[in-house]
Design an enzyme around this catalytic site. Structure first.
Site, PDB file in Angstrom:
ATOM      1  N   CYS A 177      49.650  38.080  26.311  1.00 53.06           N
ATOM      2  CA  CYS A 177      50.361  38.835  27.350  1.00 53.06           C
ATOM      3  C   CYS A 177      51.285  37.961  28.195  1.00 53.06           C
ATOM      4  O   CYS A 177      52.132  38.482  28.912  1.00 53.06           O
ATOM      5  CB  CYS A 177      49.366  39.579  28.232  1.00 53.06           C
ATOM      6  SG  CYS A 177      48.431  40.790  27.294  1.00 53.06           S
TER       7      CYS A 177
ATOM      8  N   HIS B 240      52.773  41.683  34.652  1.00 52.27           N
ATOM      9  CA  HIS B 240      52.246  42.178  33.386  1.00 52.27           C
ATOM     10  C   HIS B 240      51.462  43.465  33.631  1.00 52.27           C
ATOM     11  O   HIS B 240      50.775  43.608  34.639  1.00 52.27           O
ATOM     12  CB  HIS B 240      51.345  41.121  32.762  1.00 52.27           C
ATOM     13  CG  HIS B 240      50.682  41.608  31.517  1.00 52.27           C
ATOM     14  ND1 HIS B 240      51.409  42.016  30.429  1.00 52.27           N
ATOM     15  CD2 HIS B 240      49.383  41.800  31.207  1.00 52.27           C
ATOM     16  CE1 HIS B 240      50.574  42.429  29.490  1.00 52.27           C
ATOM     17  NE2 HIS B 240      49.336  42.312  29.935  1.00 52.27           N
TER      18      HIS B 240
ATOM     19  N   ASN C 190      49.310  48.822  27.928  1.00 49.68           N
ATOM     20  CA  ASN C 190      49.546  47.379  27.831  1.00 49.68           C
ATOM     21  C   ASN C 190      50.226  47.075  26.488  1.00 49.68           C
ATOM     22  O   ASN C 190      49.596  47.176  25.436  1.00 49.68           O
ATOM     23  CB  ASN C 190      48.195  46.651  27.947  1.00 49.68           C
ATOM     24  CG  ASN C 190      48.337  45.145  27.907  1.00 49.68           C
ATOM     25  OD1 ASN C 190      49.413  44.610  27.644  1.00 49.68           O
ATOM     26  ND2 ASN C 190      47.240  44.450  28.166  1.00 49.68           N
TER      27      ASN C 190
HETATM   28  N1  COA Z   1      36.036  56.041  28.417  1.00 55.98           N
HETATM   29  C1  COA Z   1      34.901  56.291  29.048  1.00 55.98           C
HETATM   30  N2  COA Z   1      34.021  55.338  29.396  1.00 55.98           N
HETATM   31  C2  COA Z   1      34.311  54.091  29.056  1.00 55.98           C
HETATM   32  C3  COA Z   1      35.482  53.741  28.379  1.00 55.98           C
HETATM   33  C4  COA Z   1      36.365  54.772  28.043  1.00 55.98           C
HETATM   34  N3  COA Z   1      37.526  54.565  27.394  1.00 55.98           N
HETATM   35  N4  COA Z   1      35.510  52.410  28.190  1.00 55.98           N
HETATM   36  C5  COA Z   1      34.390  51.917  28.744  1.00 55.98           C
HETATM   37  N5  COA Z   1      33.662  52.926  29.274  1.00 55.98           N
HETATM   38  C6  COA Z   1      32.383  52.863  29.933  1.00 55.98           C
HETATM   39  C7  COA Z   1      31.597  51.634  29.608  1.00 55.98           C
HETATM   40  O1  COA Z   1      30.868  51.833  28.417  1.00 55.98           O
HETATM   41  C8  COA Z   1      30.721  51.483  30.802  1.00 55.98           C
HETATM   42  O2  COA Z   1      29.604  52.331  30.664  1.00 55.98           O
HETATM   43  P1  COA Z   1      28.149  51.808  31.087  1.00 55.98           P
HETATM   44  O3  COA Z   1      28.245  51.519  32.550  1.00 55.98           O
HETATM   45  O4  COA Z   1      27.303  52.993  30.738  1.00 55.98           O
HETATM   46  O5  COA Z   1      27.908  50.594  30.260  1.00 55.98           O
HETATM   47  C9  COA Z   1      31.553  52.034  31.959  1.00 55.98           C
HETATM   48  O6  COA Z   1      32.605  52.792  31.350  1.00 55.98           O
HETATM   49  C10 COA Z   1      32.158  50.967  32.832  1.00 55.98           C
HETATM   50  O7  COA Z   1      32.693  49.979  31.993  1.00 55.98           O
HETATM   51  P2  COA Z   1      33.393  48.702  32.603  1.00 55.98           P
HETATM   52  O8  COA Z   1      33.828  47.797  31.484  1.00 55.98           O
HETATM   53  O9  COA Z   1      32.598  48.115  33.707  1.00 55.98           O
HETATM   54  O10 COA Z   1      34.672  49.393  33.248  1.00 55.98           O
HETATM   55  P3  COA Z   1      35.750  48.731  34.151  1.00 55.98           P
HETATM   56  O11 COA Z   1      35.873  49.449  35.418  1.00 55.98           O
HETATM   57  O12 COA Z   1      35.617  47.228  34.190  1.00 55.98           O
HETATM   58  O13 COA Z   1      37.073  49.041  33.334  1.00 55.98           O
HETATM   59  C11 COA Z   1      38.579  47.977  31.795  1.00 55.98           C
HETATM   60  C12 COA Z   1      37.191  48.570  32.017  1.00 55.98           C
HETATM   61  C13 COA Z   1      38.693  47.440  30.388  1.00 55.98           C
HETATM   62  C14 COA Z   1      39.607  49.053  32.046  1.00 55.98           C
HETATM   63  C15 COA Z   1      38.787  46.825  32.816  1.00 55.98           C
HETATM   64  O14 COA Z   1      37.686  45.958  32.781  1.00 55.98           O
HETATM   65  C16 COA Z   1      40.031  46.041  32.555  1.00 55.98           C
HETATM   66  O15 COA Z   1      41.127  46.515  32.724  1.00 55.98           O
HETATM   67  N6  COA Z   1      39.872  44.756  32.205  1.00 55.98           N
HETATM   68  C17 COA Z   1      40.988  43.848  32.035  1.00 55.98           C
HETATM   69  C18 COA Z   1      41.778  44.252  30.831  1.00 55.98           C
HETATM   70  C19 COA Z   1      42.947  43.370  30.648  1.00 55.98           C
HETATM   71  O16 COA Z   1      43.611  42.998  31.574  1.00 55.98           O
HETATM   72  N7  COA Z   1      43.185  43.080  29.372  1.00 55.98           N
HETATM   73  C20 COA Z   1      44.313  42.443  28.873  1.00 55.98           C
HETATM   74  C21 COA Z   1      44.523  41.127  29.435  1.00 55.98           C
HETATM   75  S1  COA Z   1      46.171  40.866  29.318  1.00 55.98           S
END
Ligand code: COA
Length: 336
Positions: free
Chosen positions: A118, A259, A289
């Site tokens: 990214c 980003h 993204n």
């Molecule tokens: N739909 C519904 N539920 C989902 C899901 C989806 N698409 N994806 C994950 N969940 C669930 C998980 O299983 C978890 O359930 P649990 O609590 O029963 O285990 C719950 O939602 C929370 O998951 P979590 O990973 O804590 O969510 P979050 O608030 O951290 O959001 C992301 C997840 C991926 C959106 C977030 O962590 C993120 O944006 N991370 C950085 C990503 C990034 O920048 N990536 C690229 C780098 S350039």
């Protein structure tokens, strides 16, 4: 420009390409156990563009470059070098830059791919600027393009909702140092973050086998919570560092183009700089993204919307797999 003046690089033209196929959150509801509400509230994404069968990164990169060349009215033979930032090249080799060079008929150009996920476009933009500064090159084409749909597991709701496909391109040309163009940049990487975001199969360590395919090792893997934690801190820190190093207050910054991985990361970085909503570029709702394409797509949208004028101070920032991250200060130039 006299021979006494040092030269630097400015962006003189921007092109973009998004495939016409759109995958909405509602479409994803039918594919995995997710909801539009979850995706929107946790990420700020509504929909993303995806390539069709047979289209890949070189196709999108070429289309973005053609859009740029049309606007700049530039003969492709004038291009000196093509840098393609991507983690989803058409193939390991030849480089996607070579395929784009051939598609464009840029017969005097050399080129190469740059892999920094990214942060790839920011790293490529800085590299291109140094090439212009050297005095040896005058037209450097810098492209960010990624076909994320090629490396996503569309049964894994934690990753498949986050990414889209797209490409953006900019042309770098010389200008007088200190007046406009790319003024400053701070770039970093830290490979201790490799364990949080990667695709392990298919490389020299784990060549493709029936087993790697069965184990889904050719798909992107992410520890979302860990990446989120580092992204929020380091993208905000480096944005603030580049602003402070150039004595820019929040009032001095016309537009912040970060980003686009998660709206909450974007907002945290903008807040750290003390910016208001109208100083922030956010298009994650429409594109998700797009990895190396997000920053040039952001610049293209800002220009289309008339949000940037010559002389405006712009801060770019990125964070991605590696980990890689960076911030850049540009004094905006006239764009064709
Ligand atoms: N739909 C519904 N539920 C989902 C899901 C989806 N698409 N994806 C994950 N969940 C669930 C998980 O299983 C978890 O359930 P649990 O609590 O029963 O285990 C719950 O939602 C929370 O998951 P979590 O990973 O804590 O969510 P979050 O608030 O951290 O959001 C992301 C997840 C991926 C959106 C977030 O962590 C993120 O944006 N991370 C950085 C990503 C990034 O920048 N990536 C690229 C780098 S350039």
């Amino acid at each position: 420009m006299s021979s006494q003046q040092r030269r630097t690089a400015k962006i003189t033209a921007i092109g973009k390409y998004l495939p016409d196929k759109i995958l909405s959150n509602f479409d994803l509801e039918k594919m995995v156990d997710t909801t539009d509400e979850w995706i929107w509230s946790r990420t700020g994404i509504r929909e993303r563009h995806l390539v069709r069968d047979g289209e890949a990164t070189s196709h999108m990169a070429t289309q973005a470059a053609l859009d740029l060349l049309r606007k700049r009215q530039l003969d492709p033979k004038k291009i000196d070098c093509i840098i393609v930032a991507t983690v989803t090249p058409d193939m390991f080799f030849p480089a996607t830059a070579c395929l784009v060079q051939n598609n464009l008929g840029a017969t005097r150009a050399w080129g190469f791919d740059l892999s920094a996920a990214c942060s790839g476009f920011l790293f490529a933009l800085d590299t291109g600027a140094r090439m212009i500064e050297s005095g040896q090159y005058s037209n450097v084409l810098v492209i960010g393009a990624d076909t994320m749909s090629a490396i996503l597991d569309y049964t894994d709701r934690a990753t498949c909702v986050l990414f889209g496909d797209g490409a953006g391109a900019v042309l770098l040309e010389p200008c007088e140092e200190g007046t406009e163009g790319i003024i400053d940049s701070i770039l970093r990487c830290d490979g201790s973050g490799a364990e949080y975001l990667y695709m392990e199969g298919g490389g020299s360590l784990l060549p493709p086998t029936a087993e790697t395919v069965a184990n889904k090792q050719h798909f992107l893997v992410q520890d979302g919570r860990a990446v989120f934690k580092y992204a929020v801190k380091w993208m905000a820190d480096i944005s603030a560092e580049v602003a402070e190093r150039n004595s820019l207050t929040s009032q001095d910054i016309r537009l912040f183009i970060p980003h686009q991985a998660n709206k909450r990361i974007i907002d945290a970085s903008a807040e750290r700089l003390g910016l208001t909503e109208d100083q922030l570029l956010s298009n994650i709702d429409r594109y998700a993204n797009t990895t190396a394409a997000t920053i040039p797509l952001g610049m293209a949208d800002a220009v289309e919307d008339g949000r940037l004028q010559p002389g405006d101070n712009v801060i770019l920032a990125a964070f991605g797999a590696g980990f890689t991250w960076g911030g850049m200060y540009i004094r905006w130039s006239k764009i064709h």
